[in-house]
Scaffold this motif. Structure first.
Motif, PDB file in Angstrom:
ATOM      1  N   ASP A  50      -3.461   4.771   1.421  1.00  0.00           N
ATOM      2  CA  ASP A  50      -3.394   4.532   2.588  1.00  0.00           C
ATOM      3  C   ASP A  50      -4.179   3.425   3.109  1.00  0.00           C
ATOM      4  OD1 ASP A  50      -4.226   4.593   5.320  1.00  0.00           O
ATOM      5  OD2 ASP A  50      -4.893   6.741   5.402  1.00  0.00           O
ATOM      6  N   PRO A  51      -3.445   2.428   3.624  1.00  0.00           N
ATOM      7  CA  PRO A  51      -4.021   0.987   3.860  1.00  0.00           C
ATOM      8  C   PRO A  51      -5.570   1.090   4.941  1.00  0.00           C
ATOM      9  CG  PRO A  51      -2.206   1.001   5.099  1.00  0.00           C
ATOM     10  CD  PRO A  51      -1.883   2.419   4.321  1.00  0.00           C
ATOM     11  N   GLU A  52      -5.380   1.970   5.619  1.00  0.00           N
ATOM     12  CA  GLU A  52      -6.561   2.218   6.734  1.00  0.00           C
ATOM     13  C   GLU A  52      -7.793   2.829   5.738  1.00  0.00           C
ATOM     14  OE1 GLU A  52      -7.336   1.751   9.888  1.00  0.00           O
ATOM     15  OE2 GLU A  52      -5.549   0.650  10.491  1.00  0.00           O
ATOM     16  N   ALA A  53      -7.539   3.761   4.952  1.00  0.00           N
ATOM     17  CA  ALA A  53      -8.508   4.332   3.857  1.00  0.00           C
ATOM     18  C   ALA A  53      -8.953   3.139   3.087  1.00  0.00           C
ATOM     19  CB  ALA A  53      -7.929   5.670   3.445  1.00  0.00           C
ATOM     20  N   ALA A  54      -8.267   2.211   2.620  1.00  0.00           N
ATOM     21  CA  ALA A  54      -8.765   1.310   1.775  1.00  0.00           C
ATOM     22  C   ALA A  54      -9.472   0.374   2.323  1.00  0.00           C
ATOM     23  CB  ALA A  54      -7.350   0.725   1.092  1.00  0.00           C
ATOM     24  N   LEU A  55      -9.110   0.065   3.423  1.00  0.00           N
ATOM     25  CA  LEU A  55      -9.956  -0.961   4.258  1.00  0.00           C
ATOM     26  C   LEU A  55     -11.323  -0.396   4.654  1.00  0.00           C
ATOM     27  CD1 LEU A  55     -10.091  -3.983   5.163  1.00  0.00           C
ATOM     28  CD2 LEU A  55      -8.663  -3.478   7.281  1.00  0.00           C
ATOM     29  N   ARG A  56     -11.252   0.698   5.199  1.00  0.00           N
ATOM     30  CA  ARG A  56     -12.484   1.458   5.570  1.00  0.00           C
ATOM     31  C   ARG A  56     -13.483   1.529   4.405  1.00  0.00           C
ATOM     32  NH1 ARG A  56      -9.065   5.138   8.549  1.00  0.00           N
ATOM     33  NH2 ARG A  56      -9.253   6.611   6.754  1.00  0.00           N
ATOM     34  N   ARG A  57     -13.005   1.884   3.057  1.00  0.00           N
ATOM     35  CA  ARG A  57     -13.590   1.944   1.825  1.00  0.00           C
ATOM     36  C   ARG A  57     -14.348   0.525   1.485  1.00  0.00           C
ATOM     37  NH1 ARG A  57     -11.629   5.231  -3.240  1.00  0.00           N
ATOM     38  NH2 ARG A  57     -13.757   4.832  -4.746  1.00  0.00           N
ATOM     39  N   THR A  58     -13.472  -0.460   1.828  1.00  0.00           N
ATOM     40  CA  THR A  58     -13.847  -1.860   1.443  1.00  0.00           C
ATOM     41  C   THR A  58     -14.930  -2.315   2.691  1.00  0.00           C
ATOM     42  OG1 THR A  58     -12.159  -2.713   0.309  1.00  0.00           O
ATOM     43  CG2 THR A  58     -13.413  -4.414   1.549  1.00  0.00           C
ATOM     44  N   ASN A  59     -14.577  -1.840   3.803  1.00  0.00           N
ATOM     45  CA  ASN A  59     -15.699  -2.284   4.748  1.00  0.00           C
ATOM     46  C   ASN A  59     -17.133  -1.542   4.578  1.00  0.00           C
ATOM     47  OD1 ASN A  59     -13.916  -3.443   6.510  1.00  0.00           O
ATOM     48  ND2 ASN A  59     -13.429  -1.925   7.856  1.00  0.00           N
ATOM     49  N   ASP A  60     -17.077  -0.396   4.044  1.00  0.00           N
ATOM     50  CA  ASP A  60     -18.361   0.401   3.725  1.00  0.00           C
ATOM     51  C   ASP A  60     -19.036  -0.563   2.575  1.00  0.00           C
ATOM     52  OD1 ASP A  60     -18.040   2.330   5.605  1.00  0.00           O
ATOM     53  OD2 ASP A  60     -17.002   3.681   4.292  1.00  0.00           O
ATOM     54  N   LYS A  61     -18.112  -0.752   1.505  1.00  0.00           N
ATOM     55  CA  LYS A  61     -18.742  -1.799   0.285  1.00  0.00           C
ATOM     56  C   LYS A  61     -19.345  -2.879   1.016  1.00  0.00           C
ATOM     57  CE  LYS A  61     -15.605  -2.913  -2.575  1.00  0.00           C
ATOM     58  NZ  LYS A  61     -14.514  -2.853  -3.548  1.00  0.00           N
ATOM     59  N   PHE A  62     -18.725  -3.543   1.787  1.00  0.00           N
ATOM     60  CA  PHE A  62     -19.055  -5.149   2.159  1.00  0.00           C
ATOM     61  C   PHE A  62     -20.383  -4.506   2.866  1.00  0.00           C
ATOM     62  CE2 PHE A  62     -19.861  -7.877   5.643  1.00  0.00           C
ATOM     63  CZ  PHE A  62     -19.744  -9.131   4.963  1.00  0.00           C
ATOM     64  N   THR A  63     -20.569  -3.584   3.742  1.00  0.00           N
ATOM     65  CA  THR A  63     -21.719  -3.112   4.396  1.00  0.00           C
ATOM     66  C   THR A  63     -22.911  -2.953   3.774  1.00  0.00           C
ATOM     67  OG1 THR A  63     -20.478  -2.518   6.381  1.00  0.00           O
ATOM     68  CG2 THR A  63     -22.767  -1.733   6.329  1.00  0.00           C
ATOM     69  N   ASP A  64     -22.712  -2.237   2.538  1.00  0.00           N
ATOM     70  CA  ASP A  64     -23.716  -1.652   1.689  1.00  0.00           C
ATOM     71  C   ASP A  64     -24.299  -3.027   1.034  1.00  0.00           C
ATOM     72  OD1 ASP A  64     -23.661   1.009   2.311  1.00  0.00           O
ATOM     73  OD2 ASP A  64     -22.365   1.518   0.810  1.00  0.00           O
ATOM     74  N   ARG A  65     -23.438  -3.678   0.291  1.00  0.00           N
ATOM     75  CA  ARG A  65     -23.833  -5.045  -0.407  1.00  0.00           C
ATOM     76  C   ARG A  65     -24.435  -6.048   0.594  1.00  0.00           C
ATOM     77  NH1 ARG A  65     -18.266  -5.884  -4.312  1.00  0.00           N
ATOM     78  NH2 ARG A  65     -18.811  -3.950  -5.597  1.00  0.00           N
ATOM     79  N   PHE A  66     -23.874  -6.352   1.536  1.00  0.00           N
ATOM     80  CA  PHE A  66     -24.448  -7.103   2.488  1.00  0.00           C
ATOM     81  C   PHE A  66     -25.945  -6.808   2.937  1.00  0.00           C
ATOM     82  CE2 PHE A  66     -25.464  -9.175   6.582  1.00  0.00           C
ATOM     83  CZ  PHE A  66     -25.217 -10.432   6.488  1.00  0.00           C
ATOM     84  N   GLN A  67     -26.162  -5.545   3.329  1.00  0.00           N
ATOM     85  CA  GLN A  67     -27.456  -5.016   3.487  1.00  0.00           C
ATOM     86  C   GLN A  67     -28.266  -4.876   2.410  1.00  0.00           C
ATOM     87  OE1 GLN A  67     -26.667  -1.177   5.555  1.00  0.00           O
ATOM     88  NE2 GLN A  67     -26.266  -2.248   7.565  1.00  0.00           N
ATOM     89  N   ALA A 114       0.914  -1.100  -0.119  1.00  0.00           N
ATOM     90  CA  ALA A 114      -0.144  -0.082   0.021  1.00  0.00           C
ATOM     91  C   ALA A 114       0.666   1.230   0.060  1.00  0.00           C
ATOM     92  CB  ALA A 114      -0.915  -0.231   1.309  1.00  0.00           C
ATOM     93  N   ARG A 115       1.964   1.239   0.793  1.00  0.00           N
ATOM     94  CA  ARG A 115       2.868   2.478   0.966  1.00  0.00           C
ATOM     95  C   ARG A 115       3.525   2.690  -0.560  1.00  0.00           C
ATOM     96  NH1 ARG A 115       8.165   2.376   1.263  1.00  0.00           N
ATOM     97  NH2 ARG A 115       8.018   0.235   1.715  1.00  0.00           N
ATOM     98  N   LEU A 116       4.093   1.718  -0.928  1.00  0.00           N
ATOM     99  CA  LEU A 116       4.323   1.920  -2.514  1.00  0.00           C
ATOM    100  C   LEU A 116       3.540   2.313  -3.476  1.00  0.00           C
ATOM    101  CD1 LEU A 116       7.042  -1.130  -2.157  1.00  0.00           C
ATOM    102  CD2 LEU A 116       7.562   1.070  -2.306  1.00  0.00           C
ATOM    103  N   LEU A 117       2.437   1.818  -3.088  1.00  0.00           N
ATOM    104  CA  LEU A 117       1.247   2.455  -4.406  1.00  0.00           C
ATOM    105  C   LEU A 117       0.810   3.696  -4.118  1.00  0.00           C
ATOM    106  CD1 LEU A 117      -0.724  -0.895  -4.645  1.00  0.00           C
ATOM    107  CD2 LEU A 117       0.684  -0.032  -6.481  1.00  0.00           C
ATOM    108  N   GLY A 118       1.270   4.304  -2.813  1.00  0.00           N
ATOM    109  CA  GLY A 118       0.729   5.389  -2.470  1.00  0.00           C
ATOM    110  C   GLY A 118      -0.620   5.438  -1.813  1.00  0.00           C
TER     111      GLY A 118
END
Length: 271
Positions: free
Chosen positions: A220-237, A214-218
């Motif tokens: 933020d791993p926390e932001a990336a995982l938060r985004r996926t958490n949100d996406k998972f939540t939306d799809r699951f619901q 993530a660092r080498l790609l520029g």
């Protein structure tokens, strides 16, 4: 007898400090506030910082104002407890950070130059290192990375510090081989039926290597995982609601049914 609240005519910060002093007053203060100490309040401080970040992410300025107030309350709360034990007060906190900002921006408040954000970051880190040395603190390249950070965020920061002294992969593409190697080691441990703590070590190696990617790609791993958490939540619901519309609970559905509905939700999202 009820206390008289500080006047709205007072400056906001003075009013807030007075409110906290009243809450912490042994004579008529709030029992809950009086019971707290630095350790018990620390989790609330961390939580409020995350709520500020969440308000920023939502672009809600009214919410951001309120959440910043909640975070400021945490600073005032800690400062009040320190004042009670005669360690420091809010004024000392404010003065200390003002002095630190002046000291760490010599390109603004002195004669140094820093023409780019990267140059500013280098100057900032050099000043921090000098401050640690002056205090007799550890001069390791990894010093100062807070232990209390979320583990994924701390991994990214540790790897960034190591990279500054040349301990890193040359580019993102070269990391994939190490990720595959770490995954193979994890698979081997799973197949061998090794103890939980060993699996934890191997999975940690996988996550740490991905944080480096993530660092080498520029990214933020926390932001990336938060985004996926949100996406998972939306799809699951969405999947959950689709079954509820049919009068069915997820517990009444087979995994194959849920997988098929999940794929349908994903397909709609891509459209």
């Amino acid at each position: 007898m009820a206390k008289t609240p500080p006047s709205p005519a007072d400056r906001g910060i003075d009013r807030l400090i007075a409110v906290m002093a009243a809450l912490r007053d042994p004579d008529g203060g709030c029992p809950w506030d009086l019971k707290q100490d630095f350790a018990s309040i620390a989790p609330y401080t961390i939580e409020e910082a995350y709520e500020v970040a969440d308000a920023i992410r939502h672009g809600d300025r009214a919410e951001l104002r309120d959440e910043l107030g909640d975070l400021l309350l945490q600073v005032v709360f800690h400062s009040r407890m320190a004042e009670e034990e005669q360690s420091f007060d809010f004024e000392a906190v404010a003065q200390a950070i003002a002095e630190k900002m002046i000291r760490r921006h010599p390109h603004v408040f002195a004669n140094d130059t820093a023409e780019t954000p990267d140059a500013v970051k280098r100057s900032w880190e050099e000043t921090k290192a000098s401050e640690r040395n002056a205090k007799g603190q550890d001069d390791s390249a990894l010093s100062g990375v807070a232990l209390a950070l979320p583990a994924l965020q701390r991994a990214e920061k540790l790897s960034k510090r190591a990279a500054r002294v040349g301990f890193t992969w040359p580019d993102a593409a070269t990391v994939f081989g190490d990720i595959e190697e770490e995954l193979d080691e994890l698979k081997a441990e799973i197949e061998a039926g090794t103890p939980h703590d060993r699996l934890e070590d191997e999975l940690g190696d996988v996550l740490f290597t991905i944080a480096n990617l993530a660092r080498l790609l520029g990214v933020d791993p926390e932001a990336a995982l938060r985004r996926t958490n949100d996406k998972f939540t939306d799809r699951f619901q969405m999947m959950e609601r689709s079954f509820k519309d049919e009068g069915r609970a997820l517990t009444d559905c087979s995994l194959d049914e849920m997988d098929a509905r999940w794929d349908a939700v994903k397909a709609r999202g891509k459209g």
